[in-house]
Design an enzyme around this catalytic site. Structure first.
Site, short mmCIF file in Angstrom:
data_model
loop_
_atom_site.label_atom_id
_atom_site.label_comp_id
_atom_site.label_asym_id
_atom_site.label_seq_id
_atom_site.Cartn_x
_atom_site.Cartn_y
_atom_site.Cartn_z
N CYS A 118 0.81 -1.23 0.00
CA CYS A 118 0.00 0.00 0.00
C CYS A 118 0.85 1.28 0.00
O CYS A 118 0.31 2.37 -0.17
CB CYS A 118 -0.96 0.00 1.18
SG CYS A 118 -2.09 -1.39 1.13
N HIS A 135 -2.84 7.21 3.27
CA HIS A 135 -3.35 5.94 2.76
C HIS A 135 -4.70 5.70 3.43
O HIS A 135 -4.84 5.83 4.64
CB HIS A 135 -2.35 4.83 3.10
CG HIS A 135 -2.87 3.47 2.80
ND1 HIS A 135 -3.57 3.18 1.66
CD2 HIS A 135 -2.81 2.31 3.51
CE1 HIS A 135 -3.91 1.90 1.67
NE2 HIS A 135 -3.46 1.36 2.78
N ASN A 151 -10.01 0.64 1.10
CA ASN A 151 -8.56 0.59 0.92
C ASN A 151 -8.25 0.04 -0.47
O ASN A 151 -8.54 -1.12 -0.75
CB ASN A 151 -7.96 -0.31 2.02
CG ASN A 151 -6.47 -0.51 1.88
OD1 ASN A 151 -5.85 -0.16 0.88
ND2 ASN A 151 -5.87 -1.12 2.90
N1 COA Z 1 -18.87 -7.62 10.80
C1 COA Z 1 -19.28 -7.90 12.05
N2 COA Z 1 -18.45 -8.32 13.01
C2 COA Z 1 -17.16 -8.47 12.68
C3 COA Z 1 -16.67 -8.21 11.40
C4 COA Z 1 -17.59 -7.77 10.43
N3 COA Z 1 -17.23 -7.46 9.16
N4 COA Z 1 -15.34 -8.44 11.38
C5 COA Z 1 -15.00 -8.84 12.61
N5 COA Z 1 -16.09 -8.86 13.40
C6 COA Z 1 -16.19 -9.24 14.81
C7 COA Z 1 -15.06 -10.13 15.26
O1 COA Z 1 -15.35 -11.48 14.95
C8 COA Z 1 -15.01 -9.83 16.72
O2 COA Z 1 -16.04 -10.57 17.35
P1 COA Z 1 -15.81 -11.23 18.79
O3 COA Z 1 -15.52 -10.07 19.72
O4 COA Z 1 -17.08 -11.93 19.05
O5 COA Z 1 -14.62 -12.14 18.62
C9 COA Z 1 -15.39 -8.36 16.82
O6 COA Z 1 -16.07 -8.05 15.59
C10 COA Z 1 -14.20 -7.45 16.99
O7 COA Z 1 -13.23 -7.78 16.02
P2 COA Z 1 -11.86 -7.06 15.97
O8 COA Z 1 -10.98 -7.77 14.99
O9 COA Z 1 -11.33 -6.86 17.36
O10 COA Z 1 -12.27 -5.63 15.38
P3 COA Z 1 -11.39 -4.35 15.22
O11 COA Z 1 -12.06 -3.25 15.92
O12 COA Z 1 -9.94 -4.59 15.48
O13 COA Z 1 -11.52 -4.06 13.66
C11 COA Z 1 -10.25 -4.18 11.64
C12 COA Z 1 -10.97 -4.97 12.72
C13 COA Z 1 -9.73 -5.16 10.59
C14 COA Z 1 -11.26 -3.24 11.00
C15 COA Z 1 -9.10 -3.36 12.27
O14 COA Z 1 -8.30 -4.19 13.07
C16 COA Z 1 -8.22 -2.69 11.26
O15 COA Z 1 -8.66 -1.85 10.49
N6 COA Z 1 -6.92 -3.02 11.25
C17 COA Z 1 -5.98 -2.42 10.31
C18 COA Z 1 -6.25 -2.93 8.95
C19 COA Z 1 -5.51 -2.23 7.89
O16 COA Z 1 -5.37 -1.06 7.90
N7 COA Z 1 -5.02 -3.01 6.93
C20 COA Z 1 -4.40 -2.54 5.75
C21 COA Z 1 -3.07 -1.97 6.00
S1 COA Z 1 -2.42 -1.46 4.49
#
Ligand code: COA
Length: 323
Positions: free
Chosen positions: A111, A249, A279
């Site tokens: 990215c 980004h 993204n």
């Molecule tokens: N819809 C509903 N629930 C979802 C879900 C979705 N699309 N995706 C995950 N969940 C659930 C999980 O299963 C988890 O449930 P649980 O508590 O029962 O286990 C809960 O939501 C929380 O998940 P979590 O992974 O802790 O959420 P988060 O707040 O960390 O958000 C991301 C997840 C991926 C959005 C976040 O971590 C993120 O943006 N990370 C960086 C990603 C990024 O920038 N990547 C590219 C870099 S170039």
């Protein structure tokens, strides 16, 4: 030698996939996706390819720069989802533009690809004498997205952005910083399909879709974002208060918000389109820059910071004085 960014362009696939559409495909909700990522909808390529989107974005940037395609002597296409390994996306884009002679190469820095490409283009312009460089960031992430993983597929979309760099009298690229950190925990990965040869025998299938540890990527992203912004500001000797706009980004609204808070820079200065596009990897920064430029909000002389981070782990930034 001075270099200026003289034109921008972008191209989006026609198909819009909303969070509501995803609700029909998996156990998720518009509310969860929006509150955790800032994404409402994304574009998904159906007919479009990395090369077709990249060509359209390049044409728009060429028109914006007011140059002829054959003035371009260097083409870099940043992509992690190339349509073909041979001859590559950049040579195909060059051919589509009708440019007969120009060095052309693909670059994969995830990215951060367009910031790395800007750094490479600037280096080649300074050392090998290229005068006009086209940088394209084009990705069709939907090809490598795991549509069964609700924790990642909600983040990504497809797009292309482009910009033109040219040797100039006035300095337009004030600072560039690119850096990396080994991904020792494999927090962001995707493999090619298992490639068998007559000599290798059968191979186990690889993980051909994006795998991501969201929490670890999140904390890397915020720290990397802050470090690279400070490095570019430091190199140019410019205080953060003088920045007119930051083009980050577009990974996640919450990453941008945390960075803004920790740097004590008003959130309004961060250009965002993550709600409409998600993204788009290599395309993310150049599409956002193109939208900002076309919105008429930038005046000549304004200071604009581009900043990215991603798999690899890569990160980087570029400080521009607007044309
Ligand atoms: N819809 C509903 N629930 C979802 C879900 C979705 N699309 N995706 C995950 N969940 C659930 C999980 O299963 C988890 O449930 P649980 O508590 O029962 O286990 C809960 O939501 C929380 O998940 P979590 O992974 O802790 O959420 P988060 O707040 O960390 O958000 C991301 C997840 C991926 C959005 C976040 O971590 C993120 O943006 N990370 C960086 C990603 C990024 O920038 N990547 C590219 C870099 S170039």
């Amino acid at each position: 030698m001075a270099i200026q960014l003289i034109g921008t362009g972008s191209a989006l696939p026609k198909k819009i996939v909303t969070n509501k559409d995803l609700e029909g495909m998996m156990d998720t909700s518009d509310e969860w996706i929006y509150t955790h990522t800032g994404v409402r909808e994304r574009r998904i390529a159906v007919e479009e390819t990395v090369i077709s989107l990249g060509t359209d974005a390049a044409r728009a940037a060429i028109e914006d720069a007011g140059i002829q395609p054959d003035e371009i002597d260097l083409v870099i296409c940043s992509t992690i989802t190339p349509d073909c390994p041979v001859p590559g996306c950049a040579p195909n884009i060059r051919r589509n533009l009708g440019v007969e002679n120009a060095a052309a190469l693909d670059l994969n820095a995830n990215c951060t690809g367009c910031i790395y490409s800007l750094a490479v283009a600037r280096g080649l312009m300074e050392t090998l004498g290229f005068k006009t460089a086209l940088v394209v960031g084009s990705d069709v992430l939907s090809r490598i997205t795991n549509w069964e993983d609700r924790g990642t597929c909600i983040l990504f979309g497809d797009a292309a952005g482009a910009f033109i760099l040219r040797r100039s009298e006035a300095e337009g690229v004030l600072a560039v910083h690119i850096a990396g950190k080994s991904d020792v925990d494999d927090v962001l990965t995707c493999d090619w399909p298992a490639m068998e040869t007559p000599f290798s025998g059968p191979k186990k299938p690889n993980n051909e879709k994006i795998y991501m540890d969201g929490h670890k990527v999140f904390s890397f992203a915020v720290n990397a974002f802050i470090e690279t912004l400070e490095r570019s500001l430091g190199e140019a000797g410019i205080p953060k208060e003088e920045l007119k706009a930051i083009v980050p980004h577009q990974a996640n609204f919450r990453i941008i918000k945390s960075t803004a808070r920790r740097l004590d820079i008003p959130l309004e200065k961060f250009y965002m389109n993550v709600d409409r596009l998600g993204n788009t990897s290599s395309a993310s920064v150049p599409v956002a820059l193109d939208e900002l430029a076309r919105s008429g909000r930038l005046q000549s002389g304004d200071l604009v910071m581009l900043a990215g981070f991603g798999g690899g782990l890569t990160y980087g930034s570029a400080l521009l004085r607007w044309k």
